[in-house]
Write an enzyme that holds these catalytic residues in place. Structure first.
Site, short mmCIF file in Angstrom:
data_model
loop_
_atom_site.label_atom_id
_atom_site.label_comp_id
_atom_site.label_asym_id
_atom_site.label_seq_id
_atom_site.Cartn_x
_atom_site.Cartn_y
_atom_site.Cartn_z
N ASN A 92 0.61 -1.30 -0.03
CA ASN A 92 0.48 -0.11 -0.13
C ASN A 92 0.57 1.26 0.15
O ASN A 92 0.34 2.03 -0.03
CB ASN A 92 -0.63 -0.07 1.17
CG ASN A 92 -2.04 -0.96 1.01
OD1 ASN A 92 -2.32 -2.01 2.01
ND2 ASN A 92 -2.52 -1.05 0.19
N ARG A 165 -11.49 2.46 -1.76
CA ARG A 165 -10.31 2.90 -0.92
C ARG A 165 -9.48 3.85 -1.86
O ARG A 165 -9.13 5.10 -1.42
CB ARG A 165 -8.87 1.63 -0.50
CG ARG A 165 -8.84 0.94 0.70
CD ARG A 165 -9.56 1.33 1.71
NE ARG A 165 -9.75 0.33 2.82
CZ ARG A 165 -8.54 -0.10 3.86
NH1 ARG A 165 -7.82 0.03 3.33
NH2 ARG A 165 -9.18 -0.89 5.01
N HIS A 194 -10.01 -3.41 -1.62
CA HIS A 194 -8.54 -3.41 -2.32
C HIS A 194 -8.77 -3.94 -3.62
O HIS A 194 -8.98 -5.29 -3.33
CB HIS A 194 -7.20 -3.39 -1.50
CG HIS A 194 -7.00 -2.87 -1.19
ND1 HIS A 194 -6.32 -2.94 -0.03
CD2 HIS A 194 -6.50 -1.38 -1.42
CE1 HIS A 194 -5.81 -1.91 1.07
NE2 HIS A 194 -6.18 -0.91 0.12
N ALA A 284 -6.05 -9.36 10.07
CA ALA A 284 -5.90 -8.28 9.56
C ALA A 284 -6.51 -7.74 8.39
O ALA A 284 -6.72 -6.85 7.94
CB ALA A 284 -4.56 -7.14 9.87
N CYS A 290 0.01 -8.21 -0.53
CA CYS A 290 -0.12 -7.21 1.03
C CYS A 290 1.25 -6.52 1.31
O CYS A 290 1.23 -6.03 1.59
CB CYS A 290 -1.47 -7.32 1.64
SG CYS A 290 -2.91 -7.33 0.75
N1 ARG Z 1 -6.03 -4.01 7.61
C1 ARG Z 1 -5.32 -3.65 6.37
C2 ARG Z 1 -6.12 -2.29 5.58
O1 ARG Z 1 -7.27 -2.51 5.45
C3 ARG Z 1 -4.34 -4.31 5.28
C4 ARG Z 1 -3.94 -3.85 3.67
C5 ARG Z 1 -4.02 -5.16 3.14
N2 ARG Z 1 -3.46 -4.55 2.42
C6 ARG Z 1 -3.77 -4.97 0.69
N3 ARG Z 1 -3.11 -4.75 -0.69
N4 ARG Z 1 -4.80 -5.50 0.29
O2 ARG Z 1 -5.96 -1.04 5.27
#
Ligand code: ARG
Length: 316
Positions: A92, A165, A194, A284, A290
């Site tokens: 991210n 997001r 995502h 998470a 990720c």
């Molecule tokens: N808890 C993190 C969030 O909600 C998890 C991120 C996971 N990253 C991803 N690239 N999907 O932002």
């Protein structure tokens, strides 16, 4: 299956197959589940056995790093920061293409505290010559890096997810800022927040995806670009196991698990699977992709230019 590919497609395979990737990871020293910004974040389950989960997270992360190293890739690490429990999810922090980094600006205040660490680290990568250029989007746009900007090496374009997001405005800028083609897909479900949890393009042109993460327009876009024999449909069980959140490097695929149907389809397409379970990170809402930031994605055009310049000694 590999033999069936056409000549142009094989070229892409071979370059990615023999290339050693430069990957960035963040050790989970401060990984924790302290807030809930996606429906997978299991505050209660985590807190019931927090010490155990934190130990497991360290073991899972170490197994992933060792897998990349065993496959011949270089793993850089950024120092983890206190109070930034999701900083392990390195995908991210940015999207980097041909040495140009587009840094993230997170939607949720819970993760915005990571941004100064990324600015600092990328300035350092720039000073070391690992990235050549650093870009930001205007402050009113949110963009969550490779989580939503997923590079398709076969089609030489980014698939960019938006709405949960990354904002639609930001998604529309990604291709232009990074100098490559891009197409956008609306993420219509909170569960698939995502793009990287619902779609994975592979080096041979196959695209793994979860149809229910997209609307009719998104599906039509995918189907227009991906021929029927290249579509690998994943199930909700694969998504819940975060198996679509995979990292593909040449013929290798590193993934958390998934159904035997998905694994068989990937093997039948000619890939070698390396399974690294990630139950602690899934608490998470994240997994293999990720946890990984690829710093050296290069477009084929750039690679060819590099080869020509290289011969004439203009680069390095
Ligand atoms: N808890 C993190 C969030 O909600 C998890 C991120 C996971 N990253 C991803 N690239 N999907 O932002």
């Amino acid at each position: 299956m590999l033999l069936n590919r056409q000549v142009g497609q094989m070229e892409v395979d071979q370059t990615s197959q023999h290339r050693s990737a430069t990957l960035l990871m963040c050790p989970p020293d401060h990984f924790d589940v302290t807030y809930q910004i996606n429906p997978w974040m299991d505050l209660d389950g985590w807190h019931d056995e927090r010490d155990l989960w934190r130990k497991r997270a360290m073991a899972e992360w170490t197994a992933l790093k060792e897998t990349y190293e065993r496959l011949g890739h270089t793993v850089l690490t950024i120092a983890p920061a206190h109070g930034q429990p999701d900083m392990v999810f390195m995908a991210n922090c940015a999207a980097v293409m041909n040495g140009k980094a587009l840094l993230a600006h997170f939607r949720h205040p819970e993760r915005q505290g990571e941004e100064p660490f990324y600015r600092h680290y990328f300035a350092d990568l720039h000073a070391r010559g690992i990235v050549k250029d650093i870009a930001h989007l205007p402050d009113d746009m949110v963009f969550e890096g490779n989580g939503d900007a997923v590079w398709d090496p076969y089609r030489q374009m980014f698939w960019v997810g938006y709405s949960q997001r990354t904002s639609a405005a930001a998604a529309a800028h990604v291709g232009r800022v990074l100098g490559v083609e891009a197409t956008t897909l609306e993420m219509v479900s909170e569960r698939y927040y995502h793009l990287d949890v619902a779609l994975a393009p592979l080096s041979g042109g196959e695209v793994v995806y979860l149809p229910e993460a997209f609307d009719a327009k998104g599906l039509a876009n995918i189907e227009r670009r991906v021929a029927p024999d290249k579509r690998i449909l994943a199930s909700a069980d694969d998504a819940a196991d975060f198996a679509i959140n995979l990292v593909n490097l040449g013929q290798d695929i590193v993934l958390s698990g998934g159904t035997s149907e998905l694994q068989d389809a990937l093997r039948a397409a000619g890939y070698r699977l390396h399974i690294v379970p990630t139950p602690a990170f899934q608490m998470a809402g994240g997994s293999i992709y990720c946890l990984t930031q690829q710093l050296d994605w290069k477009s084929a055009r750039q690679r060819r230019a590099g080869a020509v310049y290289g011969r004439f000694g203009r680069f390095g």
